[in-house]
Scaffold this motif. Structure first.
Motif, PDB file in Angstrom:
ATOM      1  N   ASN A   1      21.743  22.304  40.038  1.00 27.28           N
ATOM      2  CA  ASN A   1      22.002  20.800  39.222  1.00 27.28           C
ATOM      3  C   ASN A   1      22.127  21.103  37.832  1.00 27.28           C
ATOM      4  OD1 ASN A   1      21.335  18.564  41.217  1.00 27.28           O
ATOM      5  ND2 ASN A   1      19.893  20.244  41.752  1.00 27.28           N
ATOM      6  N   LEU A   2      21.619  21.935  36.998  1.00 30.68           N
ATOM      7  CA  LEU A   2      21.644  22.000  35.543  1.00 30.68           C
ATOM      8  C   LEU A   2      23.208  22.615  35.212  1.00 30.68           C
ATOM      9  CD1 LEU A   2      18.498  23.531  34.169  1.00 30.68           C
ATOM     10  CD2 LEU A   2      19.266  21.160  33.936  1.00 30.68           C
ATOM     11  N   CYS A   3      23.607  23.684  36.042  1.00 29.26           N
ATOM     12  CA  CYS A   3      24.967  24.178  35.972  1.00 29.26           C
ATOM     13  C   CYS A   3      25.989  23.363  36.312  1.00 29.26           C
ATOM     14  CB  CYS A   3      24.843  25.573  36.636  1.00 29.26           C
ATOM     15  SG  CYS A   3      23.714  27.052  36.002  1.00 29.26           S
ATOM     16  N   TYR A   4      25.830  22.731  37.436  1.00 25.04           N
ATOM     17  CA  TYR A   4      26.786  21.549  37.916  1.00 25.04           C
ATOM     18  C   TYR A   4      26.931  20.619  36.834  1.00 25.04           C
ATOM     19  CZ  TYR A   4      29.412  18.980  41.318  1.00 25.04           C
ATOM     20  OH  TYR A   4      30.491  18.165  41.819  1.00 25.04           O
ATOM     21  N   ASN A   5      25.816  19.938  36.251  1.00 24.09           N
ATOM     22  CA  ASN A   5      25.961  18.926  35.379  1.00 24.09           C
ATOM     23  C   ASN A   5      26.766  19.659  34.163  1.00 24.09           C
ATOM     24  OD1 ASN A   5      24.436  17.357  37.016  1.00 24.09           O
ATOM     25  ND2 ASN A   5      22.743  17.260  35.568  1.00 24.09           N
ATOM     26  N   GLU A   6      26.603  20.708  33.796  1.00 26.01           N
ATOM     27  CA  GLU A   6      27.211  21.324  32.660  1.00 26.01           C
ATOM     28  C   GLU A   6      28.825  21.315  32.990  1.00 26.01           C
ATOM     29  OE1 GLU A   6      26.223  21.633  29.397  1.00 26.01           O
ATOM     30  OE2 GLU A   6      24.421  20.700  29.990  1.00 26.01           O
ATOM     31  N   ALA A   7      28.907  21.728  34.070  1.00 25.59           N
ATOM     32  CA  ALA A   7      30.281  22.025  34.486  1.00 25.59           C
ATOM     33  C   ALA A   7      31.020  20.692  34.640  1.00 25.59           C
ATOM     34  CB  ALA A   7      30.505  22.744  35.703  1.00 25.59           C
ATOM     35  N   ILE A   8      30.532  19.661  35.092  1.00 28.26           N
ATOM     36  CA  ILE A   8      30.957  18.228  35.216  1.00 28.26           C
ATOM     37  C   ILE A   8      31.423  17.796  33.662  1.00 28.26           C
ATOM     38  CG2 ILE A   8      30.300  15.866  35.639  1.00 28.26           C
ATOM     39  CD1 ILE A   8      28.831  16.934  37.915  1.00 28.26           C
ATOM     40  N   ASN A   9      30.572  18.169  32.637  1.00 28.52           N
ATOM     41  CA  ASN A   9      30.827  17.598  31.465  1.00 28.52           C
ATOM     42  C   ASN A   9      31.862  18.321  30.705  1.00 28.52           C
ATOM     43  OD1 ASN A   9      28.586  15.578  31.508  1.00 28.52           O
ATOM     44  ND2 ASN A   9      27.069  17.334  30.968  1.00 28.52           N
ATOM     45  N   THR A  10      32.449  19.513  31.210  1.00 27.86           N
ATOM     46  CA  THR A  10      33.386  20.269  30.478  1.00 27.86           C
ATOM     47  C   THR A  10      34.636  20.527  31.292  1.00 27.86           C
ATOM     48  OG1 THR A  10      32.215  22.382  31.292  1.00 27.86           O
ATOM     49  CG2 THR A  10      31.806  21.466  28.988  1.00 27.86           C
TER      50      THR A  10
END
Length: 209
Positions: free
Chosen positions: A85-94
């Motif tokens: 979830n942490l990595c996916y959220n960061e991917a979504i933001n960039t």
């Protein structure tokens, strides 16, 4: 029954739709100034409460876990669900939501590789062919080959997307091991989400909620 079998086949599709749709809400909440740990903490909190209510109503014995099985739940919670979830959220933001979702779809490739190392499962020619097709399909679906697509590409975002796929694979492996030992899916999800909430509790920005 045949109807039940058809429903089971639809479940992975429904899960993909729901999980992919989460990106819309993550980006919206991020626009309000919420950090990724805060968003994930709130998701985990609501999920824990909902699952606890369901387990209390259906079967309280699903709260029980043998001490020797704690490592599996730690793996599914901290390595799998939290990292995912942490990595996916960061991917979504960039990245664009579509590209982030496509990168996450590479998780079965990581499952095959990890299963070979952890459980000594053979990587057959058929598996290799499937992995190549999966990677090729993700490239085509992402629009990377289209120069006029206007795709937002960030090396850091792509790495985060691939890391999310890796953690997703780890979650699948650990949770499957727990299920094979007789635990209900509610038990595995409850303790995985509970760990996420507890770990992120000190990092949540409560003033932004």
């Amino acid at each position: 029954t045949n109807r039940m079998k058809r429903m089971i086949l639809l479940l992975p599709v429904m899960a993909g739709i729901v999980f992919g749709a989460a990106g819309v809400f993550v980006r919206k909440l991020g626009g309000y100034g919420m950090s990724s740990p805060t968003i994930l903490f709130l998701r985990a909190s609501f999920a824990v409460l909902a699952l606890a209510a369901v387990i209390l109503l259906e079967d309280r014995s699903r709260f029980r876990v043998k001490p020797k099985d704690f490592p599996l739940l730690l793996g599914s919670g901290l390595l799998g669900m939290l990292g995912l979830n942490l990595c996916y959220n960061e991917a979504i933001n960039t990245l664009t939501l579509s590209l982030a979702a496509v990168l996450l779809s590479l998780s079965p490739v990581f499952v095959v590789v990890l299963a070979a190392f952890l459980f000594r499962e053979k990587i057959t020619r058929r598996k290799i062919a499937c992995m190549i097709l999966a990677i090729l399909g993700c490239v085509l679906a992402s629009g990377l080959l289209e120069q006029t697509s206007g795709l937002e590409i960030s090396l850091g975002g792509i790495l985060m997307g691939l890391a999310a796929a890796l953690f997703y694979a780890l979650y699948g492996i650990f949770s499957r091991q727990a299920l094979d030992r007789g635990y209900h899916s509610y038990t595995v999800i409850f303790y995985s989400v509970l760990q996420v909430g507890l770990v992120l509790m000190p990092f949540a920005e409560y003033g932004k909620v």
